[in-house]
Design a protein around this motif. Structure first.
Motif, mmCIF file in Angstrom:
data_model
loop_
_atom_site.group_PDB
_atom_site.id
_atom_site.type_symbol
_atom_site.label_atom_id
_atom_site.label_comp_id
_atom_site.label_asym_id
_atom_site.label_seq_id
_atom_site.Cartn_x
_atom_site.Cartn_y
_atom_site.Cartn_z
ATOM 1 N N ARG A 129 0.818 -1.218 0.000
ATOM 2 C CA ARG A 129 0.000 0.000 0.000
ATOM 3 C C ARG A 129 0.854 1.271 0.000
ATOM 4 N N ARG A 130 2.048 1.216 0.577
ATOM 5 C CA ARG A 130 2.938 2.383 0.519
ATOM 6 C C ARG A 130 3.248 2.721 -0.942
ATOM 7 N N SER A 131 3.588 1.702 -1.729
ATOM 8 C CA SER A 131 3.902 1.937 -3.140
ATOM 9 C C SER A 131 2.688 2.460 -3.887
ATOM 10 N N ALA A 185 -4.389 9.496 3.198
ATOM 11 C CA ALA A 185 -4.267 8.051 3.033
ATOM 12 C C ALA A 185 -2.809 7.610 3.049
ATOM 13 N N ALA A 186 -1.915 8.427 2.489
ATOM 14 C CA ALA A 186 -0.498 8.074 2.475
ATOM 15 C C ALA A 186 0.054 7.944 3.892
ATOM 16 N N ARG A 187 -0.364 8.869 4.769
ATOM 17 C CA ARG A 187 0.041 8.766 6.176
ATOM 18 C C ARG A 187 -0.454 7.442 6.769
ATOM 19 N N THR A 188 -1.723 7.116 6.510
ATOM 20 C CA THR A 188 -2.291 5.865 7.017
ATOM 21 C C THR A 188 -1.516 4.666 6.509
ATOM 22 N N ASN A 189 -1.063 4.734 5.256
ATOM 23 C CA ASN A 189 -0.354 3.613 4.644
ATOM 24 C C ASN A 189 1.126 3.571 4.986
ATOM 25 N N ASP A 225 5.922 8.738 5.730
ATOM 26 C CA ASP A 225 6.128 9.871 6.621
ATOM 27 C C ASP A 225 6.233 11.154 5.794
ATOM 28 N N ASP A 226 6.361 12.284 6.475
ATOM 29 C CA ASP A 226 6.359 13.570 5.776
ATOM 30 C C ASP A 226 7.532 13.701 4.807
ATOM 31 N N GLU A 227 8.692 13.158 5.167
ATOM 32 C CA GLU A 227 9.853 13.236 4.289
ATOM 33 C C GLU A 227 9.608 12.480 2.986
ATOM 34 N N GLU A 228 8.972 11.325 3.085
ATOM 35 C CA GLU A 228 8.707 10.536 1.885
ATOM 36 C C GLU A 228 7.663 11.221 0.997
ATOM 37 N N ASN A 265 4.139 22.921 -6.899
ATOM 38 C CA ASN A 265 3.918 24.042 -5.989
ATOM 39 C C ASN A 265 2.533 23.941 -5.348
ATOM 40 N N THR A 266 1.523 23.667 -6.169
ATOM 41 C CA THR A 266 0.167 23.487 -5.635
ATOM 42 C C THR A 266 0.103 22.268 -4.724
ATOM 43 N N ALA A 267 0.781 21.197 -5.108
ATOM 44 C CA ALA A 267 0.773 19.975 -4.300
ATOM 45 C C ALA A 267 1.401 20.210 -2.934
ATOM 46 N N PHE A 268 2.509 20.970 -2.881
ATOM 47 C CA PHE A 268 3.127 21.273 -1.590
ATOM 48 C C PHE A 268 2.168 22.080 -0.700
ATOM 49 N N ARG A 269 1.442 23.017 -1.302
ATOM 50 C CA ARG A 269 0.496 23.807 -0.511
ATOM 51 C C ARG A 269 -0.604 22.912 0.075
ATOM 52 N N ILE A 270 -1.141 22.029 -0.731
ATOM 53 C CA ILE A 270 -2.196 21.128 -0.264
ATOM 54 C C ILE A 270 -1.655 20.169 0.791
ATOM 55 N N ALA A 271 -0.483 19.597 0.533
ATOM 56 C CA ALA A 271 0.096 18.637 1.484
ATOM 57 C C ALA A 271 0.404 19.300 2.818
ATOM 58 N N GLN A 272 0.944 20.529 2.785
ATOM 59 C CA GLN A 272 1.248 21.233 4.025
ATOM 60 C C GLN A 272 -0.004 21.431 4.864
ATOM 61 N N GLN A 273 -1.086 21.831 4.217
ATOM 62 C CA GLN A 273 -2.339 22.051 4.941
ATOM 63 C C GLN A 273 -2.862 20.747 5.550
ATOM 64 N N VAL A 274 -2.866 19.682 4.758
ATOM 65 C CA VAL A 274 -3.382 18.402 5.239
ATOM 66 C C VAL A 274 -2.530 17.855 6.383
ATOM 67 N N LEU A 275 -1.209 17.866 6.212
ATOM 68 C CA LEU A 275 -0.325 17.319 7.243
ATOM 69 C C LEU A 275 -0.399 18.126 8.524
ATOM 70 N N SER A 276 -0.550 19.441 8.424
ATOM 71 C CA SER A 276 -0.706 20.276 9.613
ATOM 72 C C SER A 276 -1.994 19.930 10.341
#
Length: 420
Positions: free
Chosen positions: A344-346, A370-374, A377-380, A398-409
């Motif tokens: 599932r990680r892959s 879902a990636a966190r669940t699977n 980590d944030d580095e990956e 750039n858009t993906a980093f903005r979305i990921a930052q919000q979700v991970l926070s």
């Protein structure tokens, strides 16, 4: 005393599950809770029970492997600890109260069930023990298996397990189920597998069976050579309230080989239901396969996206969209995410990249969670987005980093046990 860390997965949706009786499902050696029990759980258990399935150390989603060895009794204590967390969420422990539950377990999962019945008789209301024994095998056999795994890893067990685990013809008729179970065995941590072998080498409670007062249903597979029917008959005869059932076309993994039958037996034993008579005519093979894919897909969808998300999506379905909801559950989650070829990680990394490339931002936010669940980590996750910047484009990344930052926070701000 070494009490290993145990992980558990809720297989019943969040809606109203606290109102249902708790049923705990135990795995066999070399399997994971989801691969062994999902089809059975979705064949009538999740609608009447709050179903929790647990993983052995180094198996499935349980990546915790203790430094030292442990006994089956200590393994049972680890299971009880994680169940106390579940029972606390249900409001059934604390203040001097110890919540109770029904139990069903296969192989070592059955051995743990016996240990819980002996050590905590006030906690287990009834038990279904499948393809197991009050003693399983001989110490010398387990020592030989320990030697094999220490030299060659769990992959060396796959060929032999393919012969021991399944009744004749099962792998030909159900190749996806068999492949998923054998893949879980190959993926099991070598040390965790060896530690469970060591625990089983020292397990023998035959002299204590008479102490078990709770109702016990002992279920044997007619083709089981690992825990032959005599083992289960011994349990049924030895406990105070025992009953014996033998399944004719089953070997060692009854919940996976005969999921509907096992589900009916569990319901009848725990709830006192009359067993349902067999249908007059079997469903067409295509319909049966589609139903199995949907059930497996719904289980994986819940594990990856969380109960809250799936319950919201299901509740929001309309006559216009409900067929699409079933379609994505059956074909995306049941047809692709259940395949054994990638972990599932892959699959999470591939999915993140595809969503970045196509600009599907709402889906991207969901799959960052879902990636966190699977297990990413944030580095990956960062590395996936950086890789996408080269092959998909810098503005997309750039858009993906903005979305990921919000979700991970948001995830980091959610208290333990909160909504995923």
């Amino acid at each position: 005393m070494t009490v290993p860390t145990i992980t558990a997965a809720r297989l019943t949706g969040a809606a109203h599950r606290a109102e249902l009786p708790l049923l705990v499902l135990g795995p066999s050696l070399g399997s994971s809770a989801s691969t062994l029990w999902t089809r059975c759980a979705m064949s009538g258990l999740t609608e009447v029970f709050d179903v929790v399935a647990w993983d052995l150390p180094g198996h499935g989603y349980n990546h915790a492997v203790p430094d030292g060895s442990f006994t089956v009794a200590e393994l049972a204590e680890g299971v009880l600890r994680v169940l106390d967390d579940v029972l606390e969420q249900r409001g059934e422990v604390g203040g001097g109260r110890g919540g109770s539950f029904a139990y069903a377990g296969d192989s070592v999962g059955g051995a743990v069930g016996l240990q819980l019945l002996l050590d905590h008789p006030d906690r287990v209301t009834s038990a279904v023990l499948l393809c197991t024994g009050a003693r399983i095998g001989e110490p010398a056999m387990w020592e030989g298996r320990l030697g094999q795994v220490s030299v060659s890893g769990t992959s060396v067990m796959v060929a032999g397990s393919a012969e021991r685990w399944f009744a004749p013809g099962f792998l030909d008729e159900h190749p996806e189920t068999g492949s998923a179970l054998l893949h879980a065995l190959a993926d099991a941590d070598d040390r965790g597998y060896a530690q469970v072998c060591e625990a089983l080498a020292g397990f023998d409670v035959r002299h204590r069976l008479g102490e078990v007062a709770a109702p016990v249903l002992a279920v044997a597979g007619a083709h089981d050579v690992a825990t032959p029917p005599a083992n289960l008959q011994e349990i049924a005869d030895g406990v105070q309230q025992g009953r014996y059932v033998e399944l004719p076309d089953v070997a060692h993994l009854a919940p996976a080989e005969a999921p509907e039958t096992v589900a009916r037996l569990v319901r009848a034993h725990v709830l006192g239901e009359e067993p349902e008579p067999p249908a007059e005519a079997p469903a067409p093979a295509a319909a049966t396969a589609a139903g199995e894919r949907y059930d497996a897909g719904m289980a994986v969808r819940r594990e990856v996206l969380g109960d809250a998300h799936v319950d919201r999506a299901t509740a929001a379905a309309t006559p216009l969209t409900e067929d699409f909801q079933r379609f994505i559950t059956e074909y995306a989650w049941g047809g692709i995410w259940t395949r054994p070829g990638l972990d599932r990680r892959s699959r999470s990394m591939i999915t993140l990249t595809a969503l970045i490339a196509r600009g599907h931002h709402e889906e991207l936010a969901m799959h960052v969670r879902a990636a966190r669940t699977n297990g990413l980590d944030d580095e990956e996750i960062k590395e996936v987005i950086l890789q996408s910047a080269i092959y998909c484009g810098v503005p997309d990344a750039n858009t993906a980093f903005r979305i990921a930052q919000q979700v991970l926070s948001e995830l980091d701000a959610t208290p333990p046990g909160g909504d995923r």
